[in-house]
Design a protein around this motif. Structure first.
Motif, PDB file in Angstrom:
ATOM      1  N   UNK A   1      32.658  42.321   8.330  1.00 12.37           N
ATOM      2  CA  UNK A   1      31.789  41.635   6.876  1.00 12.37           C
ATOM      3  C   UNK A   1      32.776  41.340   5.649  1.00 12.37           C
ATOM      4  N   UNK A   2      32.950  40.270   5.221  1.00  9.61           N
ATOM      5  CA  UNK A   2      33.982  39.900   4.286  1.00  9.61           C
ATOM      6  C   UNK A   2      33.048  39.605   2.998  1.00  9.61           C
ATOM      7  N   UNK A   3      34.026  40.687   1.649  1.00 10.96           N
ATOM      8  CA  UNK A   3      33.290  40.922   0.510  1.00 10.96           C
ATOM      9  C   UNK A   3      34.149  39.327  -0.394  1.00 10.96           C
ATOM     10  N   UNK A   4      33.783  38.520  -0.857  1.00 13.90           N
ATOM     11  CA  UNK A   4      34.375  37.757  -1.730  1.00 13.90           C
ATOM     12  C   UNK A   4      34.255  37.726  -3.303  1.00 13.90           C
ATOM     13  N   UNK A   5      34.776  37.979  -3.371  1.00 10.16           N
ATOM     14  CA  UNK A   5      34.542  38.038  -5.363  1.00 10.16           C
ATOM     15  C   UNK A   5      36.135  36.640  -6.231  1.00 10.16           C
ATOM     16  N   UNK A   6      35.049  35.458  -6.686  1.00  8.64           N
ATOM     17  CA  UNK A   6      35.997  34.688  -7.553  1.00  8.64           C
ATOM     18  C   UNK A   6      36.059  35.579  -9.240  1.00  8.64           C
ATOM     19  N   UNK A   7      36.898  34.606  -9.415  1.00  9.25           N
ATOM     20  CA  UNK A   7      37.388  34.501 -11.025  1.00  9.25           C
ATOM     21  C   UNK A   7      38.060  33.560 -11.692  1.00  9.25           C
ATOM     22  N   UNK A   8      37.944  33.890 -13.029  1.00  3.46           N
ATOM     23  CA  UNK A   8      38.832  32.818 -13.595  1.00  3.46           C
ATOM     24  C   UNK A   8      38.264  31.358 -13.575  1.00  3.46           C
ATOM     25  N   UNK A   9      37.288  31.032 -13.558  1.00  3.39           N
ATOM     26  CA  UNK A   9      36.802  30.033 -15.070  1.00  3.39           C
ATOM     27  C   UNK A   9      36.638  30.109 -15.958  1.00  3.39           C
ATOM     28  N   UNK A  10      36.004  28.485 -16.198  1.00  2.29           N
ATOM     29  CA  UNK A  10      35.743  28.924 -17.918  1.00  2.29           C
ATOM     30  C   UNK A  10      35.973  27.536 -18.573  1.00  2.29           C
ATOM     31  N   UNK A  11      35.748  27.475 -19.665  1.00  3.68           N
ATOM     32  CA  UNK A  11      36.186  26.575 -20.960  1.00  3.68           C
ATOM     33  C   UNK A  11      36.751  25.759 -20.755  1.00  3.68           C
ATOM     34  N   UNK A 105      41.695  22.651  10.699  1.00  2.00           N
ATOM     35  CA  UNK A 105      41.312  22.084  11.790  1.00  2.00           C
ATOM     36  C   UNK A 105      40.448  20.971  11.355  1.00  2.00           C
ATOM     37  N   UNK A 106      40.457  19.817  12.069  1.00  3.55           N
ATOM     38  CA  UNK A 106      38.769  19.372  11.707  1.00  3.55           C
ATOM     39  C   UNK A 106      37.757  19.379  11.466  1.00  3.55           C
ATOM     40  N   UNK A 107      37.296  20.423  11.224  1.00  3.95           N
ATOM     41  CA  UNK A 107      35.991  21.633  11.260  1.00  3.95           C
ATOM     42  C   UNK A 107      36.630  22.004   9.125  1.00  3.95           C
ATOM     43  N   UNK A 108      37.697  22.393   9.195  1.00  2.86           N
ATOM     44  CA  UNK A 108      38.313  23.127   7.804  1.00  2.86           C
ATOM     45  C   UNK A 108      37.349  22.261   7.065  1.00  2.86           C
ATOM     46  N   UNK A 109      36.914  21.019   6.319  1.00  6.53           N
ATOM     47  CA  UNK A 109      36.264  20.741   5.024  1.00  6.53           C
ATOM     48  C   UNK A 109      34.951  20.721   5.531  1.00  6.53           C
ATOM     49  N   UNK A 110      34.634  21.042   6.669  1.00  6.58           N
ATOM     50  CA  UNK A 110      32.960  22.022   6.656  1.00  6.58           C
ATOM     51  C   UNK A 110      32.048  22.857   5.992  1.00  6.58           C
ATOM     52  N   UNK A 111      31.636  23.295   5.152  1.00  4.68           N
ATOM     53  CA  UNK A 111      30.751  24.538   4.478  1.00  4.68           C
ATOM     54  C   UNK A 111      29.885  25.380   5.423  1.00  4.68           C
ATOM     55  N   UNK A 112      29.543  24.453   6.813  1.00  7.59           N
ATOM     56  CA  UNK A 112      28.815  25.601   8.237  1.00  7.59           C
ATOM     57  C   UNK A 112      30.073  25.970   8.748  1.00  7.59           C
ATOM     58  N   UNK A 113      31.856  25.559   8.855  1.00 11.79           N
ATOM     59  CA  UNK A 113      32.693  26.586   9.648  1.00 11.79           C
ATOM     60  C   UNK A 113      33.043  27.408   8.690  1.00 11.79           C
ATOM     61  N   UNK A 114      32.520  28.324   7.437  1.00 11.16           N
ATOM     62  CA  UNK A 114      32.924  29.659   6.873  1.00 11.16           C
ATOM     63  C   UNK A 114      31.444  29.903   6.992  1.00 11.16           C
ATOM     64  N   UNK A 115      32.221  31.674   7.444  1.00 10.27           N
ATOM     65  CA  UNK A 115      31.312  32.816   7.436  1.00 10.27           C
ATOM     66  C   UNK A 115      30.809  33.109   5.794  1.00 10.27           C
ATOM     67  N   UNK A 116      31.900  33.256   5.244  1.00  6.88           N
ATOM     68  CA  UNK A 116      31.070  34.367   4.144  1.00  6.88           C
ATOM     69  C   UNK A 116      31.336  33.398   2.547  1.00  6.88           C
ATOM     70  N   UNK A 117      31.110  33.241   1.516  1.00  6.27           N
ATOM     71  CA  UNK A 117      30.670  33.134   0.170  1.00  6.27           C
ATOM     72  C   UNK A 117      31.218  33.794  -0.792  1.00  6.27           C
ATOM     73  N   UNK A 118      31.928  33.082  -1.457  1.00  2.00           N
ATOM     74  CA  UNK A 118      31.543  34.048  -2.715  1.00  2.00           C
ATOM     75  C   UNK A 118      30.489  33.363  -3.510  1.00  2.00           C
ATOM     76  N   UNK A 119      30.272  34.496  -4.929  1.00  2.00           N
ATOM     77  CA  UNK A 119      29.172  33.423  -5.220  1.00  2.00           C
ATOM     78  C   UNK A 119      29.504  32.873  -6.550  1.00  2.00           C
ATOM     79  N   UNK A 120      30.376  32.166  -6.813  1.00  2.00           N
ATOM     80  CA  UNK A 120      31.082  31.783  -7.430  1.00  2.00           C
ATOM     81  C   UNK A 120      31.545  31.654  -8.895  1.00  2.00           C
TER      82      UNK A 120
END
Length: 127
Positions: A1-11, A105-120
């Motif tokens: 398992x990998x946990x991902x946490x994004x930060x740095x967004x804003x206006x 790879x060619x599949x890198x641009x596909x979301x289904x290639x990624x197993x773990x996601x942050x919350x955004x």
């Protein structure tokens, strides 16, 4: 398992900059290629950028090439997305994701290639 946490967004005003961070915990961070995706209101999630496990290879969607830079620091288990010359059309929720393929790879641009996601993290660019 990998946990991902994004930060740095804003206006930010058009023409401005932001740096997003994606902190990873859990299994070996350097085992994964890392990607950034974004989703604007009413639109599908789209690929933005990706970086291989070593950082030696990167890939960008055409609309951000030359303005955004993806990087990673494996010692800190963190990936980054430096966004310059921001435009209102960059407004979206930005997600980081981990791809166990590790290389690009060619599949890198596909979301289904990624197993773990942050919350955004929300990025809003005003005109």
């Amino acid at each position: 398992q990998v946990q991902l946490v994004e930060s740095g967004g804003g206006l930010v005003q058009a023409g401005g900059s932001l740096r997003l961070s994606c902190a990873a915990s859990g299994r070996s961070f350097e085992s994964y290629a890392m990607g950034w995706f974004r989703q604007a209101p009413g639109k599908e999630r789209e690929f933005v950028a990706a970086i291989s496990w070593s950082g030696s290879n990167t890939y960008y969607t055409r609309s951000v090439k030359g303005r955004f830079t993806i990087s990673r620091d494996n010692a800190k288990n963190t990936a980054y997305l430096q966004m310059n010359s921001l435009k209102p059309e960059d407004t979206a929720i930005y997600y980081c994701a981990a791809d166990p393929t590790a290389v690009l790879t060619a599949a890198t641009i596909r979301a289904d290639s990624y197993d773990y996601w942050g919350q955004g993290t929300q990025v809003t660019v005003s005109s």
